[in-house]
Design a protein around this motif. Structure first.
Motif, PDB file in Angstrom:
ATOM      1  N   ASN A   1       2.551   9.774   2.490  1.00 46.78           N
ATOM      2  CA  ASN A   1       2.602  10.524   3.752  1.00 46.78           C
ATOM      3  C   ASN A   1       1.944  11.900   3.664  1.00 46.78           C
ATOM      4  N   ASP A   2       1.245  12.162   2.574  1.00 48.21           N
ATOM      5  CA  ASP A   2       0.647  13.476   2.338  1.00 48.21           C
ATOM      6  C   ASP A   2      -0.866  13.410   2.542  1.00 48.21           C
ATOM      7  N   ASN A   3      -1.408  14.312   3.338  1.00 50.34           N
ATOM      8  CA  ASN A   3      -2.858  14.363   3.581  1.00 50.34           C
ATOM      9  C   ASN A   3      -3.653  14.760   2.344  1.00 50.34           C
TER      10      ASN A   3
ATOM     11  N   SER B   1      -6.715  12.621   1.109  1.00 49.09           N
ATOM     12  CA  SER B   1      -8.008  12.516   1.782  1.00 49.09           C
ATOM     13  C   SER B   1      -8.900  13.696   1.424  1.00 49.09           C
TER      14      SER B   1
ATOM     15  N   ASN C   1      -8.160  16.731   3.661  1.00 47.91           N
ATOM     16  CA  ASN C   1      -6.734  16.958   3.920  1.00 47.91           C
ATOM     17  C   ASN C   1      -6.359  16.736   5.388  1.00 47.91           C
TER      18      ASN C   1
ATOM     19  N   ARG D   1      -5.954  13.279   6.651  1.00 50.98           N
ATOM     20  CA  ARG D   1      -5.499  11.901   6.859  1.00 50.98           C
ATOM     21  C   ARG D   1      -4.650  11.465   5.676  1.00 50.98           C
ATOM     22  N   SER D   2      -3.603  10.735   5.978  1.00 48.77           N
ATOM     23  CA  SER D   2      -2.764  10.166   4.928  1.00 48.77           C
ATOM     24  C   SER D   2      -2.793   8.642   5.030  1.00 48.77           C
ATOM     25  N   CYS D   3      -2.171   7.983   4.076  1.00 49.84           N
ATOM     26  CA  CYS D   3      -2.068   6.518   4.134  1.00 49.84           C
ATOM     27  C   CYS D   3      -1.313   6.094   5.387  1.00 49.84           C
TER      28      CYS D   3
ATOM     29  N   THR E   1      -1.422   7.229   8.240  1.00 50.64           N
ATOM     30  CA  THR E   1      -2.215   7.295   9.464  1.00 50.64           C
ATOM     31  C   THR E   1      -2.525   5.899   9.989  1.00 50.64           C
TER      32      THR E   1
END
Length: 604
Positions: A319-321, A324, A327, A329-331, A333
């Motif tokens: 859940n952490d950007n 990417s 910074n 997008r996270s999984c 998304t």
């Protein structure tokens, strides 16, 4: 197992010594029994002799131009004889088993990009139901190949040593094979005679348990198993119509009881576990027991073993950007928990807000597959995570850059150090925690699971009818195997299958989707063109739209496609379609009930 016939004495002497040392060192376990179970082996050899004789009889009947019904009756006798010893052949000679009773599809050598001709009982079934005299020479050729495989069985069981723990392990695997492949008619897709065959498989288990039992279990677990198998057989003899059989109650009322009683037999006989990591835990009483499955069987090595600490750290990173490039997008998304970790779009969107080529697959139960992504280009979840992170259209991240970011975060660094006991976080550790989180998403707590565990109020009448149709008339379970409902083949769960369905661009079914699927990586293998992984149907109600291209908006669209016979049914030229092109002839009410059943696969 190919080396088995080449060096049988050396191989089994070495195995016996190695296992002796292993068990001796583990002094908290009882020493296994290594005596050669001659009675068991003699029974297998007798069945093999009968098998070979019946094959030769069928060759004579074909040569004499006998009528179709006589040929089919003799063929069914051959299959029933095989079922008596299936437990042994599948366990001790899995390579031979593949060519005795494997799917009528080419065996693919992925590394060499080549196909091996299919052979065996399922190939012969297609030739005999119906029988075309023009194929006489080919039928005889296939029967002769089957004779050769019969000789392989006999030759091997004349020389190998089988121990009590191995025999029990093999019998238990057969009981679970019956509860998944057997109950679905996986190996009789054309004739549909599996309900007639099942008693022979069950009696093979019963007879062999009686042979290896002692006074410790004879009047206890063994007696109960024999009684339950007799009851189960009686039920099967009352109704052999695949379209009206009551599968939804047969499994919990009979098959689950047999596998549970077999564990009691094992305890009473003091039979040790065969020390091999398997997908189904050795202490699982049924397919539907809580915590029945071992996610570590799908991990690339011992160091990747699942822990709750890894999963918790993986969830935070998921859940952490930070994963990417920018910074942003996270999984999460594209994998939203409320949508069973899909995004609800036909096709996911790139970083530049353009449409990607495929639908985002659900991550629920993704840990129980050998092959990630629709095209199965990565073997495991560790490889899957790095592929997505580094993809320039999806996250455009660099794993080494991400590690540098993580090294600046004291919380992350402390967590990695605590889990892996290393001063420096490595790429494989990052991959492993993300994979561990995804492995934690398999809950096995749906209404269907509750029903299979004995809660008869956990499914509606429509859902129960839907399951019976799912297994029977609709034949869904011959590709979406119980209990995972994906393409990972039970009971060993060592292989995940792909299928060629002939999917259209969308639910209007007017234009064929030309995505090569797995064929993109195996251009010279005809059978893999336009093939895609068989995904799980667990939580399918939450993951619309459907198929690899997201072109089918509803489950009704999907069912209409299958009901027609896939791509071929809509007139597409799909020479390698693995889905049967025969229309299912499901009514609207039957389709409704199947969809209602699939809703019962939603985790609670």
């Amino acid at each position: 197992m190919k080396t088995l016939s080449k060096y049988p004495v050396l191989l089994f002497l070495y195995s016996a010594v190695a296992l002796f040392v292993l068990y001796h060192c583990k002094n908290d376990k009882q020493m296994p029994i290594y005596e050669d179970l001659g009675t068991v082996k003699q029974g297998i050899i007798r069945n093999t002799n009968d098998f070979e004789k019946q094959i030769n009889d069928l060759i004579s009947l074909v040569s004499e131009n006998s009528d179709e019904k006589l040929l089919q009756d003799k063929f069914e006798s051959i299959r029933k004889t095989y079922k008596k010893m299936e437990w042994a052949v599948e366990y001790f000679l899995p390579h031979s088993a593949r060519f005795i009773n494997g799917p009528a599809l080419p065996e693919i050598e992925m590394d060499e990009h080549t196909e091996i001709e299919p052979e065996g009982l399922q190939v012969l079934e297609e030739m005999l139901y119906p029988y075309d005299p023009e194929n006489k020479a080919e039928v005889i050729r296939m029967l002769n190949k089957l004779t050769n495989k019969s000789n392989t069985i006999k030759t091997n069981f004349q020389v190998i040593t089988v121990s009590k723990d191995q025999v029990f392990d093999a019998l238990r695997a057969e009981a679970f094979r019956i509860s998944s492949l057997g109950i679905s008619g996986f190996d009789t897709p054309v004739s549909g005679v599996f309900l007639k065959e099942m008693p022979y498989s069950l009696n093979g288990i019963k007879t062999t348990l009686e042979q290896i039992s002692t006074s410790r279990s004879k009047d206890r677990a063994l007696k109960s198993i024999v009684a339950e198998i007799n009851r189960t057989t009686a039920v099967l003899q009352k109704n052999t119509d695949r379209n009206t059989f009551d599968y939804v109650n047969f499994i919990p009322d009979h098959l689950n009881k047999i596998t549970a009683l077999m564990l009691e037999f094992k305890d009473q006989e003091n039979i040790p576990d065969v020390e091999v990591t398997t997908a189904l835990h050795k202490n699982a009483a049924t397919f539907f027991s809580k915590n029945a499955f071992n996610p570590n069987a799908f991990a690339p090595g011992n160091e990747f073993a699942y822990t709750e600490e890894k999963a918790a750290l993986g969830q935070k990173l998921f859940n952490d950007n930070i994963l990417s490039n920018n910074n942003n997008r996270s999984c999460a998304t594209c994998h939203i928990p409320e949508k069973a970790f899909t995004d609800g779009l036909a096709k996911s969107m790139s970083l530049e807000n353009s449409e990607l080529s495929r639908n985002a697959p659900s991550l629920n139960y993704a840990g129980f597959q050998h092959g990630q992504f629709w095209d199965m280009r990565k073997e495991d979840l560790e490889g899957q995570s790095s592929d997505v992170i580094s993809n320039k259209e999806e996250m455009h991240g660099d794993l080494n850059v991400i590690l540098a970011k993580i090294s600046q975060d004291k919380t992350y660094q402390a967590a990695f150090k605590k889990i892996y006991h290393s001063q420096k976080t490595e790429v494989w550790q990052l991959q492993n925690v993300l994979a561990s989180y995804i492995r934690s998403l398999a809950k096995f707590n749906s209404g269907f699971d509750a029903y299979m565990r004995g809660d008869k109020s956990a499914m509606t009448e429509d859902q129960k009818r839907g399951f019976n149709l799912f297994v029977g008339k609709a034949q869904c379970a011959i590709c979406h195997f119980l209990p995972l409902f994906n393409g990972t083949v039970p009971p060993t769960f060592k292989k995940t299958e792909q299928e060629v369905l002939g999917v259209a661009v969308n639910g209007e079914n007017k234009a064929f989707d030309k995505d090569p699927g797995r064929g993109r990586f195996h251009e010279t293998v005809a059978s893999l063109q336009h093939s895609f992984k068989t995904p799980t149907l667990r939580n399918i109600n939450k993951t619309a739209p459907y198929m690899h291209n997201g072109g089918y908006k509803t489950l009704k669209d999907v069912m209409n496609f299958y009901n027609k016979g896939g791509g071929k049914g809509f007139g597409f030229t799909v020479e390698n379609q693995t889905l049967s092109d025969a229309p299912l002839q499901l009514t609207d009410k039957e389709i409704h009930d199947i969809i209602e059943f699939m809703k019962a696969l939603d985790d609670r």
